[in-house]
Design a protein around this motif. Structure first.
Motif, short mmCIF file in Angstrom:
data_model
loop_
_atom_site.label_atom_id
_atom_site.label_comp_id
_atom_site.label_asym_id
_atom_site.label_seq_id
_atom_site.Cartn_x
_atom_site.Cartn_y
_atom_site.Cartn_z
N TRP A 21 -43.81 -28.90 -71.91
CA TRP A 21 -44.60 -30.12 -71.76
C TRP A 21 -45.91 -29.85 -71.03
N GLY A 22 -45.92 -28.94 -70.10
CA GLY A 22 -47.15 -28.56 -69.40
C GLY A 22 -48.15 -27.93 -70.34
N ILE A 23 -47.67 -27.04 -71.22
CA ILE A 23 -48.55 -26.41 -72.21
C ILE A 23 -49.08 -27.46 -73.18
N MET A 24 -48.18 -28.36 -73.61
CA MET A 24 -48.59 -29.42 -74.54
C MET A 24 -49.64 -30.32 -73.88
N GLY A 25 -49.44 -30.66 -72.62
CA GLY A 25 -50.41 -31.49 -71.89
C GLY A 25 -51.76 -30.79 -71.76
N ALA A 26 -51.74 -29.49 -71.49
CA ALA A 26 -53.00 -28.73 -71.37
C ALA A 26 -53.74 -28.70 -72.71
N ILE A 27 -53.00 -28.55 -73.80
CA ILE A 27 -53.62 -28.54 -75.13
C ILE A 27 -54.24 -29.90 -75.44
N VAL A 28 -53.50 -30.98 -75.16
CA VAL A 28 -54.01 -32.33 -75.42
C VAL A 28 -55.24 -32.60 -74.55
N LEU A 29 -55.20 -32.22 -73.29
CA LEU A 29 -56.34 -32.42 -72.40
C LEU A 29 -57.56 -31.65 -72.89
N THR A 30 -57.36 -30.42 -73.35
CA THR A 30 -58.46 -29.62 -73.89
C THR A 30 -59.06 -30.29 -75.12
N LEU A 31 -58.21 -30.80 -76.00
CA LEU A 31 -58.70 -31.48 -77.20
C LEU A 31 -59.48 -32.75 -76.85
N ILE A 32 -59.04 -33.48 -75.85
CA ILE A 32 -59.75 -34.68 -75.43
C ILE A 32 -61.12 -34.33 -74.87
N VAL A 33 -61.20 -33.29 -74.06
CA VAL A 33 -62.49 -32.87 -73.49
C VAL A 33 -63.45 -32.43 -74.59
N VAL A 34 -62.95 -31.66 -75.56
CA VAL A 34 -63.80 -31.21 -76.68
C VAL A 34 -64.24 -32.41 -77.52
N LEU A 35 -63.34 -33.34 -77.77
CA LEU A 35 -63.69 -34.53 -78.54
C LEU A 35 -64.75 -35.37 -77.84
N LEU A 36 -64.62 -35.57 -76.55
CA LEU A 36 -65.61 -36.35 -75.80
C LEU A 36 -66.99 -35.67 -75.82
N ARG A 37 -66.99 -34.34 -75.72
CA ARG A 37 -68.26 -33.62 -75.79
C ARG A 37 -68.93 -33.80 -77.15
N GLU A 38 -68.13 -33.73 -78.21
CA GLU A 38 -68.66 -33.91 -79.55
C GLU A 38 -69.14 -35.34 -79.78
N VAL A 39 -68.42 -36.31 -79.22
CA VAL A 39 -68.84 -37.71 -79.34
C VAL A 39 -70.20 -37.90 -78.67
N ARG A 40 -70.40 -37.32 -77.50
CA ARG A 40 -71.69 -37.43 -76.81
C ARG A 40 -72.81 -36.78 -77.64
N PHE A 41 -72.52 -35.65 -78.27
CA PHE A 41 -73.51 -34.99 -79.11
C PHE A 41 -73.88 -35.88 -80.30
N VAL A 42 -72.88 -36.48 -80.93
CA VAL A 42 -73.13 -37.37 -82.07
C VAL A 42 -73.91 -38.61 -81.63
N GLN A 43 -73.62 -39.13 -80.44
CA GLN A 43 -74.40 -40.26 -79.92
C GLN A 43 -75.86 -39.86 -79.76
N GLY A 44 -76.10 -38.66 -79.28
CA GLY A 44 -77.48 -38.17 -79.15
C GLY A 44 -78.16 -38.05 -80.50
N GLN A 45 -77.43 -37.56 -81.49
CA GLN A 45 -78.00 -37.44 -82.84
C GLN A 45 -78.30 -38.82 -83.43
N ALA A 46 -77.44 -39.78 -83.18
CA ALA A 46 -77.67 -41.14 -83.67
C ALA A 46 -78.91 -41.75 -83.01
N GLU A 47 -79.07 -41.53 -81.72
CA GLU A 47 -80.26 -42.06 -81.03
C GLU A 47 -81.52 -41.36 -81.54
N LEU A 48 -81.44 -40.06 -81.80
CA LEU A 48 -82.59 -39.33 -82.36
C LEU A 48 -82.96 -39.91 -83.73
#
Length: 167
Positions: A21-48
């Motif tokens: 469960w610890g490994i699964m939690g770390a994987i999910v947390l990593t995916l959430i962080v990567v997703l949030l970073r990509e969402v911010r990048f896409v928001q920047g592209q939309a504003e551009l």
């Protein structure tokens, strides 16, 4: 005798489950962080894309207004020509803030404005981190140049938005 080993097997099984469960939690947390970073990048592209679209609309409206005035014989002296290109748009952008000085625009919300002192169209981004490098204020400024032809919007610096040049 087989029952004596059960408590030890139960603890080992429990430890293994906690690790899984610890490994699964770390994987999910990593995916959430990567997703949030990509969402911010896409928001920047939309504003551009929005910035480029608004600049294109302003330039097109100024050109069409110039052609209309030339075709109908309503040409104005250069001194009396409309300096605020937002006023010739059929519909102003939803984030148009009006006529503001540069100092007024820095403390306010993000959006488009017209700076009457320098005769500039300005844009304050929602997130200044999109601009690089930020030289002075995190604002995009485009001078409105009125001459014999249609009014021009010329960038007052080399603006880069997530590495892409804005003209």
């Amino acid at each position: 005798m087989a029952t004596a080993h059960l408590p030890a097997l139960g603890r080992a099984n429990l430890n293994r489950r906690v690790i899984e469960w610890g490994i699964m939690g770390a994987i999910v947390l990593t995916l959430i962080v990567v997703l949030l970073r990509e969402v911010r990048f896409v928001q920047g592209q939309a504003e551009l894309a929005s910035v480029r679209s608004t600049l294109g609309a302003l330039r097109m409206a100024a050109t069409l207004d110039h052609i209309r005035k030339g075709a109908t014989g309503l040409s104005q002296p250069v001194a009396n020509a409309q300096r605020n290109p937002f006023l010739i748009l059929l519909q102003r952008p939803g984030d148009y803030l009006g006529e503001l000085t540069l100092q007024q625009s820095l403390g306010g919300p993000s959006g488009w404005f017209f700076e009457p002192v320098c005769s500039c169209v300005g844009y304050t981004p929602t997130d200044a981190r999109w601009l690089s490098p930020i030289l002075g204020a995190p604002v995009l400024l485009f001078r409105v140049s009125v001459g014999a032809g249609p009014p021009q919007l010329d960038a007052m610096g080399e603006y880069r938005w997530q590495g892409e040049v804005i003209r």
